[in-house]
Design a protein around this motif. Structure first.
Motif, PDB file in Angstrom:
ATOM      1  N   SER A 207     -32.573 -88.407-110.011  1.00 23.54           N
ATOM      2  CA  SER A 207     -33.934 -87.931-110.210  1.00 23.54           C
ATOM      3  C   SER A 207     -34.102 -86.616-109.460  1.00 23.54           C
ATOM      4  O   SER A 207     -33.162 -86.111-108.858  1.00 23.54           O
ATOM      5  N   GLY A 208     -35.304 -86.046-109.518  1.00 27.02           N
ATOM      6  CA  GLY A 208     -35.512 -84.769-108.858  1.00 27.02           C
ATOM      7  C   GLY A 208     -35.209 -83.616-109.785  1.00 27.02           C
ATOM      8  O   GLY A 208     -35.288 -83.719-111.012  1.00 27.02           O
ATOM      9  N   ASP A 209     -34.798 -82.479-109.229  1.00 27.45           N
ATOM     10  CA  ASP A 209     -34.562 -81.273-110.019  1.00 27.45           C
ATOM     11  C   ASP A 209     -33.437 -81.458-111.035  1.00 27.45           C
ATOM     12  O   ASP A 209     -33.440 -80.830-112.089  1.00 27.45           O
ATOM     13  N   ASP A 210     -32.459 -82.290-110.690  1.00 26.76           N
ATOM     14  CA  ASP A 210     -31.325 -82.521-111.585  1.00 26.76           C
ATOM     15  C   ASP A 210     -31.406 -83.897-112.227  1.00 26.76           C
ATOM     16  O   ASP A 210     -30.410 -84.588-112.387  1.00 26.76           O
ATOM     17  N   ALA A 211     -32.630 -84.302-112.593  1.00 25.04           N
ATOM     18  CA  ALA A 211     -32.834 -85.620-113.173  1.00 25.04           C
ATOM     19  C   ALA A 211     -31.927 -85.819-114.378  1.00 25.04           C
ATOM     20  O   ALA A 211     -31.706 -84.913-115.169  1.00 25.04           O
ATOM     21  N   GLY A 212     -31.407 -87.023-114.501  1.00 26.07           N
ATOM     22  CA  GLY A 212     -30.559 -87.308-115.652  1.00 26.07           C
ATOM     23  C   GLY A 212     -29.793 -88.598-115.492  1.00 26.07           C
ATOM     24  O   GLY A 212     -29.834 -89.238-114.440  1.00 26.07           O
ATOM     25  N   THR A 213     -29.105 -88.972-116.533  1.00 24.26           N
ATOM     26  CA  THR A 213     -28.328 -90.202-116.546  1.00 24.26           C
ATOM     27  C   THR A 213     -26.988 -89.952-117.238  1.00 24.26           C
ATOM     28  O   THR A 213     -26.948 -89.351-118.312  1.00 24.26           O
ATOM     29  N   LEU A 214     -25.926 -90.399-116.618  1.00 28.94           N
ATOM     30  CA  LEU A 214     -24.601 -90.371-117.230  1.00 28.94           C
ATOM     31  C   LEU A 214     -24.147 -91.804-117.454  1.00 28.94           C
ATOM     32  O   LEU A 214     -24.227 -92.629-116.543  1.00 28.94           O
ATOM     33  N   THR A 215     -23.658 -92.107-118.639  1.00 26.82           N
ATOM     34  CA  THR A 215     -23.202 -93.447-118.988  1.00 26.82           C
ATOM     35  C   THR A 215     -21.713 -93.399-119.313  1.00 26.82           C
ATOM     36  O   THR A 215     -21.240 -92.472-119.974  1.00 26.82           O
ATOM     37  N   PHE A 216     -20.980 -94.425-118.855  1.00 24.55           N
ATOM     38  CA  PHE A 216     -19.529 -94.474-119.008  1.00 24.55           C
ATOM     39  C   PHE A 216     -19.130 -95.628-119.910  1.00 24.55           C
ATOM     40  O   PHE A 216     -19.653 -96.734-119.795  1.00 24.55           O
ATOM     41  N   ASP A 217     -18.168 -95.373-120.809  1.00 22.93           N
ATOM     42  CA  ASP A 217     -17.587 -96.427-121.633  1.00 22.93           C
ATOM     43  C   ASP A 217     -16.186 -95.973-122.045  1.00 22.93           C
ATOM     44  O   ASP A 217     -15.659 -94.994-121.521  1.00 22.93           O
ATOM     45  N   GLY A 218     -15.580 -96.697-122.982  1.00 23.59           N
ATOM     46  CA  GLY A 218     -14.274 -96.300-123.480  1.00 23.59           C
ATOM     47  C   GLY A 218     -13.179 -96.280-122.426  1.00 23.59           C
ATOM     48  O   GLY A 218     -12.247 -95.462-122.505  1.00 23.59           O
TER      49      GLY A 218
END
Length: 239
Positions: A207-218
């Motif tokens: 969260s914050g200025d670099d808010a985001g989500t990374l999801t891993f699979d494979g």
């Protein structure tokens, strides 16, 4: 021209590199700990650093993984879709609304951008036709940042995050209907790890200025990653 393009590309990917360290939250560590305690139950006696290290080990043992997600908000939002395999990588990252293809092979990184990307990077119209559809070598001064966008670089970041210490307490939550271990960093960012072996890292939320989500699979699904033929070195084109 080489410097303008390198600056544009590096700035666009900086948030992607930093997010792997789970950094950038505006929430204080006290607030984050309280929030985590309120929403999750306590997990095992392992510390957050130990669970994060388990995730790094599992990632390296898998040998390959697929990473997708977004970073930033509004006009600054960037999308990531990468296959990471050892020290190699292939996929795309959106930079200023333009999808740039990224490739790292044998320690050398390359990128390929559409016409609008080159124009927004300051490349004259008459030179754009020489660059569209062409793989370009990332300048040596910027290449180090791209090495973090590899399976090896990510595993190292999980073990030793650059943006703050990992909280000792490990909690549990549900992710896609499955129980996961949650490791919280001092700045409030979270790493979600599979509760059962192998303890793969499943998601990084910031969260914050670099808010985001990374999801891993494979995990373990290897791709054919080869260096492009006749890649162009921007230094050969002059300033």
């Amino acid at each position: 021209m080489r410097q303008r393009v390198a600056t544009q590309l590096t700035a666009g990917l900086a948030a992607a590199v930093l997010l792997t360290g789970c950094g950038g939250s505006d929430e204080s560590s006290e607030d984050a700990a309280a929030s985590s305690a309120a929403s999750s139950s306590s997990a095992s006696e392992e510390t957050g650093a130990e669970v994060a290290a388990d995730a790094a080990d599992a990632l390296e043992e898998a040998g390959a993984a697929h990473v997708t997600g977004t970073i930033g908000t509004g006009a600054e939002e960037q999308a990531i879709d990468l296959y990471l395999q050892g020290e190699d990588a292939t996929g795309s990252i959106t930079v200023a609304g333009q999808e740039v293809q990224l490739l790292t092979v044998g320690g050398v990184s390359y990128f390929q951008g559409p016409a609008d990307f080159w124009l927004s990077s300051g490349v004259p119209q008459e030179a754009v036709d020489q660059l569209v559809g062409v793989w370009v070598v990332v300048p040596a001064t910027e290449a180090a940042a791209f090495q973090q966008l590899t399976l090896t670089g990510l595993a190292q970041e999980l073990r030793s995050p650059t943006d703050g210490a990992v909280e000792d307490e490990v909690t549990t939550e549900e992710l896609d209907g499955e129980e996961v271990l949650v490791v919280t960093q001092a700045d409030g960012s979270s790493l979600y790890v599979a509760a059962d072996d192998p303890r793969y890292p499943l998601q990084i939320v910031n969260s914050g200025d670099d808010a985001g989500t990374l999801t891993f699979d494979g995990f373990g699904e290897e791709q054919e990653i080869t260096a492009p033929a006749d890649a162009l070195d921007l230094s050969e084109l002059g300033a």
